[in-house]
Design a protein around this motif. Structure first.
Motif, PDB file in Angstrom:
ATOM      1  N   SER A  50       0.855  -1.183   0.000  1.00 24.88           N
ATOM      2  CA  SER A  50       0.000   0.000   0.000  1.00 24.88           C
ATOM      3  C   SER A  50       0.892   1.234   0.000  1.00 24.88           C
ATOM      4  N   GLY A  51       0.256   2.382  -0.092  1.00 21.96           N
ATOM      5  CA  GLY A  51       1.016   3.637  -0.169  1.00 21.96           C
ATOM      6  C   GLY A  51       1.067   4.127  -1.604  1.00 21.96           C
ATOM      7  N   ALA A  52       2.233   4.526  -2.066  1.00 19.05           N
ATOM      8  CA  ALA A  52       2.373   5.048  -3.424  1.00 19.05           C
ATOM      9  C   ALA A  52       2.054   3.977  -4.475  1.00 19.05           C
ATOM     10  N   SER A  53       2.305   2.728  -4.171  1.00 19.77           N
ATOM     11  CA  SER A  53       1.936   1.594  -5.027  1.00 19.77           C
ATOM     12  C   SER A  53       0.948   0.738  -4.258  1.00 19.77           C
ATOM     13  N   LYS A  54       0.046   0.116  -4.983  1.00 16.50           N
ATOM     14  CA  LYS A  54      -0.941  -0.753  -4.337  1.00 16.50           C
ATOM     15  C   LYS A  54      -1.002  -2.088  -5.055  1.00 16.50           C
ATOM     16  N   GLY A  55      -1.176  -3.147  -4.281  1.00 22.74           N
ATOM     17  CA  GLY A  55      -1.267  -4.468  -4.863  1.00 22.74           C
ATOM     18  C   GLY A  55      -0.557  -5.485  -3.995  1.00 22.74           C
ATOM     19  N   CYS A  56       0.157  -6.382  -4.636  1.00 23.53           N
ATOM     20  CA  CYS A  56       0.882  -7.390  -3.875  1.00 23.53           C
ATOM     21  C   CYS A  56       2.094  -7.890  -4.651  1.00 23.53           C
ATOM     22  N   VAL A  57       2.993  -8.492  -3.908  1.00 24.45           N
ATOM     23  CA  VAL A  57       4.159  -9.164  -4.449  1.00 24.45           C
ATOM     24  C   VAL A  57       4.173 -10.535  -3.802  1.00 24.45           C
ATOM     25  N   TYR A  58       4.366 -11.571  -4.596  1.00 23.28           N
ATOM     26  CA  TYR A  58       4.458 -12.871  -3.949  1.00 23.28           C
ATOM     27  C   TYR A  58       5.553 -13.738  -4.557  1.00 23.28           C
ATOM     28  N   PHE A  59       6.063 -14.619  -3.671  1.00 21.91           N
ATOM     29  CA  PHE A  59       7.040 -15.631  -4.069  1.00 21.91           C
ATOM     30  C   PHE A  59       6.338 -16.968  -3.961  1.00 21.91           C
ATOM     31  N   THR A  60       6.405 -17.762  -5.008  1.00 22.28           N
ATOM     32  CA  THR A  60       5.746 -19.065  -5.009  1.00 22.28           C
ATOM     33  C   THR A  60       6.736 -20.138  -5.449  1.00 22.28           C
ATOM     34  N   ALA A  61       6.711 -21.265  -4.755  1.00 25.48           N
ATOM     35  CA  ALA A  61       7.708 -22.309  -5.016  1.00 25.48           C
ATOM     36  C   ALA A  61       7.117 -23.694  -4.741  1.00 25.48           C
ATOM     37  N   PRO A  62       7.640 -24.708  -5.431  1.00 28.34           N
ATOM     38  CA  PRO A  62       7.230 -26.078  -5.146  1.00 28.34           C
ATOM     39  C   PRO A  62       7.860 -26.550  -3.834  1.00 28.34           C
ATOM     40  N   SER A  63       7.235 -27.520  -3.202  1.00 28.99           N
ATOM     41  CA  SER A  63       7.746 -28.013  -1.918  1.00 28.99           C
ATOM     42  C   SER A  63       9.159 -28.586  -2.061  1.00 28.99           C
ATOM     43  N   ALA A  64       9.498 -29.190  -3.194  1.00 30.85           N
ATOM     44  CA  ALA A  64      10.845 -29.755  -3.374  1.00 30.85           C
ATOM     45  C   ALA A  64      11.907 -28.666  -3.290  1.00 30.85           C
ATOM     46  N   LEU A  65      11.661 -27.512  -3.896  1.00 34.19           N
ATOM     47  CA  LEU A  65      12.618 -26.408  -3.829  1.00 34.19           C
ATOM     48  C   LEU A  65      12.756 -25.932  -2.389  1.00 34.19           C
ATOM     49  N   LEU A  66      11.633 -25.770  -1.702  1.00 34.29           N
ATOM     50  CA  LEU A  66      11.686 -25.265  -0.322  1.00 34.29           C
ATOM     51  C   LEU A  66      12.400 -26.250   0.601  1.00 34.29           C
TER      52      LEU A  66
END
Length: 149
Positions: A50-66
């Motif tokens: 939020s603030g000057a920009s609005k929305g979201c950022v996400y990191f997504t990964a398969p369980s094997a990588l994690l």
């Protein structure tokens, strides 16, 4: 979204993986996707912006990588709870780096972690998001940036 803005997120991903034992992370060319079918793997850490920009950022990964990333960080317990914590930490670190670059008007939330089906990620349907492919070891993951400025 400018190339410079995308570079901030790319740099955040590279910085995160450089503090692991297996630093050889590669990033693909960012591309745009429709928000009607968000990209997602097994675990997703979402940061609201939020603030000057609005929305979201996400990191997504398969369980094997994690699981492999946990081991690379010295954590031998690779249970689901630790993978949830890890995906949230990666998302938070990437977004925190962006906040450092963009300043106090780039406000970020605590991470929310979604496990499983991508239909639990709600993005504005009228927008498109940038996907930054992440390749680490033999695995693929992604950082998705959905921001209105």
């Amino acid at each position: 979204m400018s190339e410079k803005t995308l570079q901030v997120f790319i740099d955040g991903v590279v910085r995160y993986f450089h503090h692991t034992q297996d630093k050889d992370v590669k990033l693909g060319t960012p591309y745009l996707v429709e928000n009607s079918s968000p990209a997602a793997f097994d675990y997703t850490g979402i940061i609201g912006v939020s603030g000057a920009s609005k929305g979201c950022v996400y990191f997504t990964a398969p369980s094997a990588l994690l699981r492999h990333l946990l081991l690379s960080l010295g954590e031998t317990d690779t249970n689901s709870e630790n993978m949830v914590d890890l995906v949230g930490e990666v998302a938070n670190t990437i977004s925190g780096n962006a906040r450092s670059e963009f300043g106090k008007d780039f406000m970020i939330s605590v991470p929310v972690v979604v496990q499983g089906a991508p239909d639990q990620i709600h993005l504005p349907r009228s927008m498109r998001s940038y996907v930054i492919p992440v390749y680490w070891k033999a695995y693929s993951a992604a950082v998705v940036i959905s921001l209105i400025q």
